[in-house]
Design a protein around this motif. Structure first.
Motif, PDB file in Angstrom:
ATOM      1  N   ALA A 234      29.976  48.815  34.163  1.00  0.00           N
ATOM      2  CA  ALA A 234      28.800  49.529  34.561  1.00  0.00           C
ATOM      3  C   ALA A 234      29.170  51.078  34.716  1.00  0.00           C
ATOM      4  CB  ALA A 234      28.179  48.960  35.821  1.00  0.00           C
ATOM      5  N   GLY A 235      30.048  51.475  34.562  1.00  0.00           N
ATOM      6  CA  GLY A 235      30.634  52.854  34.844  1.00  0.00           C
ATOM      7  C   GLY A 235      30.604  53.184  36.335  1.00  0.00           C
ATOM      8  N   PHE A 236      30.552  52.445  37.350  1.00  0.00           N
ATOM      9  CA  PHE A 236      30.475  52.552  38.569  1.00  0.00           C
ATOM     10  C   PHE A 236      31.859  52.879  39.260  1.00  0.00           C
ATOM     11  CE2 PHE A 236      30.154  50.998  43.074  1.00  0.00           C
ATOM     12  CZ  PHE A 236      29.241  51.983  43.506  1.00  0.00           C
ATOM     13  N   ALA A 237      32.891  52.233  38.604  1.00  0.00           N
ATOM     14  CA  ALA A 237      34.252  52.291  39.248  1.00  0.00           C
ATOM     15  C   ALA A 237      35.197  52.393  38.095  1.00  0.00           C
ATOM     16  CB  ALA A 237      34.412  51.282  40.220  1.00  0.00           C
ATOM     17  N   THR A 238      36.276  52.887  38.435  1.00  0.00           N
ATOM     18  CA  THR A 238      37.490  52.864  37.593  1.00  0.00           C
ATOM     19  C   THR A 238      38.299  51.414  37.952  1.00  0.00           C
ATOM     20  OG1 THR A 238      39.192  53.886  39.277  1.00  0.00           O
ATOM     21  CG2 THR A 238      37.734  55.527  38.012  1.00  0.00           C
ATOM     22  N   ALA A 239      39.389  51.376  37.364  1.00  0.00           N
ATOM     23  CA  ALA A 239      40.136  49.945  37.349  1.00  0.00           C
ATOM     24  C   ALA A 239      40.810  49.881  38.675  1.00  0.00           C
ATOM     25  CB  ALA A 239      41.060  49.860  36.349  1.00  0.00           C
ATOM     26  N   THR A 240      41.177  50.941  39.198  1.00  0.00           N
ATOM     27  CA  THR A 240      41.607  50.969  40.723  1.00  0.00           C
ATOM     28  C   THR A 240      40.542  50.872  41.671  1.00  0.00           C
ATOM     29  OG1 THR A 240      43.446  52.485  39.960  1.00  0.00           O
ATOM     30  CG2 THR A 240      43.062  52.348  42.357  1.00  0.00           C
ATOM     31  N   GLU A 241      39.543  51.567  41.429  1.00  0.00           N
ATOM     32  CA  GLU A 241      38.316  51.433  42.596  1.00  0.00           C
ATOM     33  C   GLU A 241      37.716  50.003  42.378  1.00  0.00           C
ATOM     34  OE1 GLU A 241      37.111  56.173  42.140  1.00  0.00           O
ATOM     35  OE2 GLU A 241      36.040  54.615  41.030  1.00  0.00           O
ATOM     36  N   SER A 242      37.663  49.575  41.247  1.00  0.00           N
ATOM     37  CA  SER A 242      37.268  48.250  41.197  1.00  0.00           C
ATOM     38  C   SER A 242      38.041  47.074  42.111  1.00  0.00           C
ATOM     39  CB  SER A 242      37.070  47.660  39.710  1.00  0.00           C
ATOM     40  OG  SER A 242      38.345  47.545  39.072  1.00  0.00           O
TER      41      SER A 242
END
Length: 427
Positions: A234-242
């Motif tokens: 969704a473009g809301f988070a990077t892999a780390t933030e997710s």
């Protein structure tokens, strides 16, 4: 140079030296023998620059996510719910084992965590239902390997860091092959139980009312999966933030269900620290080794040697598969990947293969390594949970599923778009 590298590596592993120490000592030995400069002086810089990689922060989050699901009982309730939906198939609960592993893999990112979690809640069912113990254990061993193929995957993060490949694209590439492999595992059980009905144990029955009442227990892993994967695309988070969002979702669900206690958190944190420390020690040592073998020219020599053989693309891929199949019998998967991927991947990409596609192939080869003796880690995880009998039973039970992984590799080789279609749609 290559012969010395292999002999030192196998010698240290034969002495049962910890993997991180093996890689560090190997790097120091190669530096002493073949470098005019003391490359060991660069160890601090290598460790510091590697530790600063933001993508690696995702690993402890995914480990913690799996720990929370296990300690709060989410995994156990998920398995119990799937059990009610699978009894109509020949093989019954063995299909539930595979489905549970696939669903848990979509949240944990770890094969060992997947096998250990599902094995903990499933093994007691063997004697109750009269299943073939070997095949039942084999479904847990094989199903557990889905943890490194179905996203989110810790090993995919490591591969992406080592090869500078897009992790979101790797995650997308792992979806369809992961579903395909889980289906082939289930098909293997189905065929074996049709040929020998006695392997499938006693059929269980569940009413539609029971099945629908258990559906809420399947929601937590689905919600966590959507929080992790959905936030990326969704473009809301990077892999780390997710990964952090997945932990927050797991904590929130546990809190709502009143299963989040101080004791649960402490146990989850302890398990996370232990696992993360082990993984990071291996990665840091491997990065130093990779620095050394590049500096002394070993990577270039291997590349030139393989190129001089004049192999076709398929012959090169067959050699790579055979190499990992043999090496996987003697090395732990993470250490094998970080020690070899920086050397092998440039050769494969130079031959025209897509790095994202090859990342999925590497995950499948690591899955093979996890269920092939004598060092297949999932074999020992399941045998440890079983706490009786010989490990031979687990090895024999896992053997039929090796064919399913090999078939998946063959399918991806013939039809690369099985892995590459979803990433191509995201461009």
């Amino acid at each position: 140079m290559l012969l010395v590298t292999i002999l030192v590596l196998l010698g240290l592993l034969a002495l049962a030296v910890p993997v991180a120490a093996v890689l560090g000592v190997l790097g120091y030995t190669l530096s002493s023998l073949y470098s005019p400069l003391p490359l060991s002086l660069a160890m601090g810089e290598v460790v510091w620059s590697t530790s600063n990689n933001f993508l690696l922060v995702a690993m402890p989050f995914f480990v913690l996510l799996g720990e929370i699901m296990l300690r709060t009982g989410m995994a156990e309730r998920m398995y119990a719910a799937l059990v009610l939906w699978m009894p109509w198939l020949p093989g019954g609960l063995m299909h539930a084992n595979i489905a549970s592993c696939a669903l848990f893999a979509a949240t944990s990112g770890s094969s060992v965590a997947t096998a250990a979690t599902i094995g903990t809640v499933a093994i007691d069912e063997v004697e109750k239902r009269g299943y073939s113990e070997r095949l039942f254990l084999g479904t847990i061993v094989a199903g557990g390997t889905l943890g490194i193929l179905i996203p989110p995957s810790i090993n995919m993060i490591v591969y992406g860091v080592l090869t500078e490949t897009s992790i979101p694209r790797l995650y997308l590439a792992g979806f369809l092959p992961g579903i395909l492999l889980a289906a082939l595992f289930s098909l293997t059980v189905l065929v074996l139980c049709l040929i020998r009905p006695g392997l499938g144990g006693t059929r269980t029955f569940a009413t539609w009312g029971q099945r629908f009442r258990c559906l809420p227990d399947l929601l937590p892993p689905i919600i966590i999966f959507l929080a992790v994967i959905g936030s990326i695309y969704a473009g809301f988070a990077t892999a780390t933030e997710s990964a952090a969002l997945g932990v927050i979702a797991a904590l929130a669900i546990a809190a709502v269900k009143r299963q989040l206690t101080g004791r649960v958190l402490l146990t989850a944190f302890e398990g996370t620290i232990r696992t993360t420390a082990m993984i990071m020690a291996i990665i840091l040592a491997a990065y130093f080794l990779n620095f050394v073998i590049t500096a002394i020219g070993l990577t270039g020599h291997i590349n030139s040697m393989i190129t001089s053989l004049g192999l076709t693309d398929l012959q090169l891929l067959a050699v790579v598969v055979l190499f990992y199949l043999v090496l996987g019998m003697f090395m732990e998967t993470l250490s094998m990947m970080v020690a070899t991927v920086p050397i092998i991947t440039p050769v494969v990409i130079a031959a025209g293969f897509d790095p994202v596609w090859f990342g999925v192939i590497i995950m499948l080869l690591l899955e093979l390594a996890m269920i092939t003796p004598p060092v297949g880690i999932n074999l020992y995880v399941v045998q440890g949970l079983r706490k009786r009998g010989r490990i031979d039973d687990v090895i024999i039970g896992a053997a039929p599923f090796i064919a399913a992984i090999v078939i998946t590799i063959a399918i991806l080789t013939i039809w690369p778009q099985v892995a590459l279609w979803l990433p191509s749609q995201a461009r």
